[in-house]
Design a protein around this motif. Structure first.
Motif, PDB file in Angstrom:
ATOM      1  N   THR A   9       0.828  -1.203   0.000  1.00 24.45           N
ATOM      2  CA  THR A   9       0.000   0.000   0.000  1.00 24.45           C
ATOM      3  C   THR A   9       0.869   1.262   0.000  1.00 24.45           C
ATOM      4  O   THR A   9       0.599   2.214  -0.737  1.00 24.45           O
ATOM      5  CB  THR A   9      -0.929   0.001   1.228  1.00 24.45           C
ATOM      6  N   ALA A  10       1.905   1.260   0.814  1.00 28.28           N
ATOM      7  CA  ALA A  10       2.798   2.421   0.874  1.00 28.28           C
ATOM      8  C   ALA A  10       3.516   2.615  -0.458  1.00 28.28           C
ATOM      9  O   ALA A  10       3.665   3.750  -0.937  1.00 28.28           O
ATOM     10  CB  ALA A  10       3.802   2.249   2.012  1.00 28.28           C
ATOM     11  N   ALA A  11       3.968   1.518  -1.070  1.00 28.26           N
ATOM     12  CA  ALA A  11       4.650   1.610  -2.362  1.00 28.26           C
ATOM     13  C   ALA A  11       3.705   2.136  -3.432  1.00 28.26           C
ATOM     14  O   ALA A  11       4.098   2.959  -4.269  1.00 28.26           O
ATOM     15  CB  ALA A  11       5.208   0.250  -2.753  1.00 28.26           C
ATOM     16  N   CYS A  12       2.474   1.677  -3.419  1.00 34.01           N
ATOM     17  CA  CYS A  12       1.484   2.173  -4.389  1.00 34.01           C
ATOM     18  C   CYS A  12       1.202   3.655  -4.178  1.00 34.01           C
ATOM     19  O   CYS A  12       1.081   4.418  -5.146  1.00 34.01           O
ATOM     20  CB  CYS A  12       0.189   1.369  -4.280  1.00 34.01           C
ATOM     21  N   LEU A  13       1.107   4.063  -2.924  1.00 39.95           N
ATOM     22  CA  LEU A  13       0.851   5.465  -2.616  1.00 39.95           C
ATOM     23  C   LEU A  13       2.008   6.345  -3.093  1.00 39.95           C
ATOM     24  O   LEU A  13       1.796   7.410  -3.692  1.00 39.95           O
ATOM     25  CB  LEU A  13       0.623   5.645  -1.118  1.00 39.95           C
ATOM     26  N   VAL A  14       3.228   5.912  -2.861  1.00 42.17           N
ATOM     27  CA  VAL A  14       4.397   6.656  -3.332  1.00 42.17           C
ATOM     28  C   VAL A  14       4.404   6.697  -4.857  1.00 42.17           C
ATOM     29  O   VAL A  14       4.677   7.738  -5.463  1.00 42.17           O
ATOM     30  CB  VAL A  14       5.703   6.035  -2.780  1.00 42.17           C
ATOM     31  N   GLY A  15       4.101   5.588  -5.515  1.00 39.10           N
ATOM     32  CA  GLY A  15       4.052   5.538  -6.974  1.00 39.10           C
ATOM     33  C   GLY A  15       3.007   6.478  -7.533  1.00 39.10           C
ATOM     34  O   GLY A  15       3.258   7.190  -8.517  1.00 39.10           O
ATOM     35  N   ILE A  16       1.851   6.522  -6.914  1.00 41.14           N
ATOM     36  CA  ILE A  16       0.783   7.419  -7.366  1.00 41.14           C
ATOM     37  C   ILE A  16       1.215   8.873  -7.200  1.00 41.14           C
ATOM     38  O   ILE A  16       0.962   9.718  -8.071  1.00 41.14           O
ATOM     39  CB  ILE A  16      -0.531   7.125  -6.619  1.00 41.14           C
ATOM     40  N   CYS A  17       1.885   9.189  -6.090  1.00 50.24           N
ATOM     41  CA  CYS A  17       2.367  10.556  -5.871  1.00 50.24           C
ATOM     42  C   CYS A  17       3.403  10.958  -6.920  1.00 50.24           C
ATOM     43  O   CYS A  17       3.378  12.081  -7.423  1.00 50.24           O
ATOM     44  CB  CYS A  17       2.952  10.682  -4.462  1.00 50.24           C
ATOM     45  N   VAL A  18       4.299  10.047  -7.265  1.00 57.88           N
ATOM     46  CA  VAL A  18       5.317  10.341  -8.272  1.00 57.88           C
ATOM     47  C   VAL A  18       4.669  10.590  -9.627  1.00 57.88           C
ATOM     48  O   VAL A  18       5.005  11.542 -10.342  1.00 57.88           O
ATOM     49  CB  VAL A  18       6.355   9.190  -8.344  1.00 57.88           C
ATOM     50  N   VAL A  19       3.725   9.734  -9.996  1.00 56.26           N
ATOM     51  CA  VAL A  19       3.031   9.899 -11.279  1.00 56.26           C
ATOM     52  C   VAL A  19       2.241  11.203 -11.297  1.00 56.26           C
ATOM     53  O   VAL A  19       2.257  11.940 -12.294  1.00 56.26           O
ATOM     54  CB  VAL A  19       2.122   8.678 -11.562  1.00 56.26           C
ATOM     55  N   ALA A  20       1.562  11.527 -10.193  1.00 54.79           N
ATOM     56  CA  ALA A  20       0.784  12.767 -10.126  1.00 54.79           C
ATOM     57  C   ALA A  20       1.700  13.983 -10.245  1.00 54.79           C
ATOM     58  O   ALA A  20       1.375  14.958 -10.942  1.00 54.79           O
ATOM     59  CB  ALA A  20      -0.002  12.820  -8.821  1.00 54.79           C
TER      60      ALA A  20
END
Length: 83
Positions: A9-20
């Motif tokens: 979940t944390a990795a997905c959240l970081v990935g979403i933030c980077v993409v955003a």
């Protein structure tokens, strides 16, 4: 220890933030490009084209020389002189 679901979940959240963040930077760059295009277009309109059709200065000189040559030919034809 840490739960694997929490890590994913944390990795997905970081990935979403980077993409955003990347998409936001791209959007700002695109807006800046459009702003520059509008400024260039408004500067072109205010300065006014040199001749009809918006040709550049070099093209205007060529067209002017061509018109002068045509006028000389027409004057020669009108006076009866063969070129």
């Amino acid at each position: 220890m840490m739960d694997p679901t929490l890590v994913i979940t944390a990795a997905c959240l970081v990935g979403i933030c980077v993409v955003a963040f990347a998409l936001l930077r791209a959007w700002q760059g695109w807006l800046e490009l459009k702003r520059q295009e509008l400024e260039r277009a408004s500067n072109k309109i205010t300065s006014g084209p040199e001749i009809e059709g918006g040709a550049s200065a070099g093209a205007a000189r060529i067209e002017l020389a061509d018109m002068k040559e045509r006028i000389k030919k027409l004057e020669a034809i009108a006076s009866g002189v063969e070129l």
